[in-house]
Design a protein around this motif. Structure first.
Motif, PDB file in Angstrom:
ATOM      1  N   SER A  89       0.834  -1.201   0.000  1.00 49.69           N
ATOM      2  CA  SER A  89       0.000   0.000   0.000  1.00 49.69           C
ATOM      3  C   SER A  89       0.870   1.253   0.000  1.00 49.69           C
ATOM      4  O   SER A  89       0.600   2.222  -0.729  1.00 49.69           O
ATOM      5  CB  SER A  89      -0.924  -0.005   1.223  1.00 49.69           C
ATOM      6  OG  SER A  89      -1.799  -1.114   1.191  1.00 49.69           O
ATOM      7  N   HIS A  90       1.922   1.233   0.797  1.00 52.88           N
ATOM      8  CA  HIS A  90       2.830   2.385   0.851  1.00 52.88           C
ATOM      9  C   HIS A  90       3.575   2.554  -0.468  1.00 52.88           C
ATOM     10  O   HIS A  90       3.676   3.665  -1.012  1.00 52.88           O
ATOM     11  CB  HIS A  90       3.820   2.200   2.002  1.00 52.88           C
ATOM     12  CG  HIS A  90       4.853   3.292   2.073  1.00 52.88           C
ATOM     13  ND1 HIS A  90       6.052   3.222   1.391  1.00 52.88           N
ATOM     14  CD2 HIS A  90       4.862   4.478   2.727  1.00 52.88           C
ATOM     15  CE1 HIS A  90       6.749   4.314   1.625  1.00 52.88           C
ATOM     16  NE2 HIS A  90       6.050   5.094   2.442  1.00 52.88           N
ATOM     17  N   ASP A  91       4.088   1.436  -1.007  1.00 50.78           N
ATOM     18  CA  ASP A  91       4.892   1.526  -2.225  1.00 50.78           C
ATOM     19  C   ASP A  91       4.059   1.878  -3.452  1.00 50.78           C
ATOM     20  O   ASP A  91       4.549   2.530  -4.372  1.00 50.78           O
ATOM     21  CB  ASP A  91       5.617   0.202  -2.464  1.00 50.78           C
ATOM     22  CG  ASP A  91       6.789   0.018  -1.504  1.00 50.78           C
ATOM     23  OD1 ASP A  91       7.074   0.969  -0.756  1.00 50.78           O
ATOM     24  OD2 ASP A  91       7.406  -1.061  -1.504  1.00 50.78           O
ATOM     25  N   LEU A  92       2.812   1.437  -3.483  1.00 47.43           N
ATOM     26  CA  LEU A  92       1.955   1.800  -4.601  1.00 47.43           C
ATOM     27  C   LEU A  92       1.533   3.266  -4.530  1.00 47.43           C
ATOM     28  O   LEU A  92       1.398   3.940  -5.553  1.00 47.43           O
ATOM     29  CB  LEU A  92       0.705   0.912  -4.630  1.00 47.43           C
ATOM     30  CG  LEU A  92       0.898  -0.543  -5.056  1.00 47.43           C
ATOM     31  CD1 LEU A  92      -0.405  -1.306  -4.935  1.00 47.43           C
ATOM     32  CD2 LEU A  92       1.419  -0.627  -6.494  1.00 47.43           C
ATOM     33  N   ARG A  93       1.330   3.741  -3.314  1.00 54.93           N
ATOM     34  CA  ARG A  93       0.867   5.117  -3.150  1.00 54.93           C
ATOM     35  C   ARG A  93       1.904   6.121  -3.654  1.00 54.93           C
ATOM     36  O   ARG A  93       1.553   7.137  -4.254  1.00 54.93           O
ATOM     37  CB  ARG A  93       0.548   5.373  -1.677  1.00 54.93           C
ATOM     38  CG  ARG A  93      -0.157   6.701  -1.434  1.00 54.93           C
ATOM     39  CD  ARG A  93      -0.419   6.927   0.040  1.00 54.93           C
ATOM     40  NE  ARG A  93      -1.288   5.891   0.589  1.00 54.93           N
ATOM     41  CZ  ARG A  93      -0.899   5.002   1.488  1.00 54.93           C
ATOM     42  NH1 ARG A  93       0.357   5.029   1.939  1.00 54.93           N
ATOM     43  NH2 ARG A  93      -1.743   4.105   1.956  1.00 54.93           N
ATOM     44  N   SER A  94       3.185   5.843  -3.417  1.00 60.98           N
ATOM     45  CA  SER A  94       4.230   6.803  -3.795  1.00 60.98           C
ATOM     46  C   SER A  94       4.300   7.044  -5.301  1.00 60.98           C
ATOM     47  O   SER A  94       4.213   8.197  -5.761  1.00 60.98           O
ATOM     48  CB  SER A  94       5.582   6.324  -3.254  1.00 60.98           C
ATOM     49  OG  SER A  94       5.556   6.268  -1.838  1.00 60.98           O
ATOM     50  N   LEU A 104       2.065   6.317  -7.587  1.00 62.07           N
ATOM     51  CA  LEU A 104       0.772   6.817  -8.069  1.00 62.07           C
ATOM     52  C   LEU A 104       0.620   8.311  -7.781  1.00 62.07           C
ATOM     53  O   LEU A 104       0.103   9.064  -8.622  1.00 62.07           O
ATOM     54  CB  LEU A 104      -0.364   6.033  -7.413  1.00 62.07           C
ATOM     55  CG  LEU A 104      -0.595   4.614  -7.940  1.00 62.07           C
ATOM     56  CD1 LEU A 104      -1.639   3.900  -7.104  1.00 62.07           C
ATOM     57  CD2 LEU A 104      -1.023   4.666  -9.401  1.00 62.07           C
ATOM     58  N   ALA A 105       1.048   8.722  -6.600  1.00 57.59           N
ATOM     59  CA  ALA A 105       0.970  10.151  -6.266  1.00 57.59           C
ATOM     60  C   ALA A 105       1.858  10.968  -7.202  1.00 57.59           C
ATOM     61  O   ALA A 105       1.470  12.051  -7.664  1.00 57.59           O
ATOM     62  CB  ALA A 105       1.380  10.368  -4.815  1.00 57.59           C
ATOM     63  N   GLN A 158       0.221  11.107 -10.670  1.00 55.47           N
ATOM     64  CA  GLN A 158      -0.928  12.013 -10.647  1.00 55.47           C
ATOM     65  C   GLN A 158      -0.479  13.471 -10.651  1.00 55.47           C
ATOM     66  O   GLN A 158      -1.025  14.302 -11.394  1.00 55.47           O
ATOM     67  CB  GLN A 158      -1.791  11.740  -9.430  1.00 55.47           C
ATOM     68  CG  GLN A 158      -3.036  12.614  -9.353  1.00 55.47           C
ATOM     69  CD  GLN A 158      -3.880  12.306  -8.122  1.00 55.47           C
ATOM     70  OE1 GLN A 158      -3.485  11.505  -7.284  1.00 55.47           O
ATOM     71  NE2 GLN A 158      -5.034  12.928  -8.019  1.00 55.47           N
TER      72      GLN A 158
END
Length: 353
Positions: A130-135, A137-138, A141
């Motif tokens: 979850s942490h690694d995907l969020r970075s 993706l942010a 974006q």
């Protein structure tokens, strides 16, 4: 003595008369048996079961002897013989049942421990991913919004943003691929197409693929073969094993360090050893390096190259693939870093030395 022709009331009277004496002789035996069971509480389950069966048998013997006044009549001898035969049957049965129950209890305890470990690993994996995907993706974006709003308009800036978006997308694709591969391994859905594979060719291709990353970090990657093993395995999965190990070694080796890949043969096994210059792995972490989502980067040399640190799945995938090939993978501190050693069964084709 109780006669067969007595009424139920007379038999009840005899029972009430005998009961205090039976309790007087049997209760001390039960109390001593309880103390013995308490003393043996840390012993095996078979021992406990044996003592538990012996307590009522011995209590019965003592009670019969006490009530008879130790007058060894034919009836008493018959009763004692019956008690002895019962003991000869029940004690071995208790030992066997105790061992069976003990094995089952150990298996159930180990199964519960494995289930708890798997659940903890899943929670840790979800947290890491979850942490690694969020970075990325942010980042994607933010850069996409900047391009859409015209904040970035210069040609070279647009090209730079496009390149960075492509890099983040590649990173995300790699993480999704790792998750898919790991799910195949853990679900037992991995299908291998086995053949005779020259391990040196696999190593050469994997090292060549990782050379650009090594050059950016100024890390030397050396190959050395004391033998030319041909293993029984699946070429893509073997390449994935070597690639993950070499990539992991490069990632944790500081600039101007060395990663050495060595091949050898030991009996009927091929040996692939990957040495890095990470500075070693602490003793409290070395047993967890193959766990899902475990990284341990705080204790090892940090990556200053600006490359991503990975999702913590590479070594777990390598371990699963090695075991799918009926091989073994291990790690230990060696020289200026650590050594990952893979043992794989040789193919039926004779390997030249």
């Amino acid at each position: 003595m109780i006669n067969a022709g007595e009424s139920a009331l007379d038999m009840l009277t005899h029972v009430l008369h005998i009961l205090p004496f039976a309790l007087l002789f049997a209760l001390p035996v039960a109390a001593v048996g309880g103390l013995v069971l308490y003393a043996l509480r840390n012993r095996s389950l078979a021992t406990t079961m044996t003592v538990l069966v012996l307590i009522p048998v011995v209590a019965l013997l003592v009670g019969v002897l006490g009530i008879s006044g130790f007058m060894f009549t034919e009836a008493l001898m018959t009763e004692l013989l019956v008690c002895l035969l019962v003991a000869l049957v029940t004690v071995p049965a208790a030992i066997v049942l105790g061992r069976v129950i003990a094995r089952r209890s150990v298996w159930e305890r180990e199964a519960r421990e494995r289930e708890r470990a798997a659940e903890a690993s899943r929670r840790e994996l979800v947290a890491w991913i979850s942490h690694d995907l969020r970075s990325p993706l942010a980042g994607i974006q933010a850069m996409a919004e900047a391009l859409a709003d015209g904040v970035v308009s210069e040609r070279h800036e647009v090209a730079d943003y496009a390149q960075r978006i492509s890099g983040e997308t590649t990173r995300l694709s790699g993480m999704v691929g790792d998750l898919f591969e790991l799910s195949r391994i853990t679900a037992g859905a991995l299908e291998l197409t086995m053949s005779a594979v020259p391990l040196r060719d696999v190593v050469s291709d994997a090292v060549a693929a990782q050379s650009p990353v090594a050059e950016r970090k100024r890390v030397r990657v050396l190959e050395n073969a004391d033998a030319w093993p041909v293993v029984s395995g699946s070429d893509p999965e073997l390449a994935r094993i070597v690639r993950n190990l070499v990539s992991n070694a490069i990632r944790h080796t500081p600039p101007d360090g060395t990663v050495a890949v060595q091949l050898d043969i030991d009996g009927d096994q091929a040996i692939l050893a990957v040495d890095d210059s990470c500075g070693g792995i602490p003793d409290d972490e070395i047993g967890r390096v193959f766990d899902v989502a475990f990284r341990g980067t705080q204790a090892r040399t940090p990556d200053r190259s600006g490359t991503t640190s990975g999702g913590g799945l590479g070594l777990a995938i390598a371990k699963g693939l090695v075991e799918a090939h009926r091989g073994h993978i291990g790690v230990h501190n060696h020289g200026p870093g650590c050594r990952f050693e893979v043992r794989l069964p040789l193919a039926n084709v004779a390997a030249g030395v």
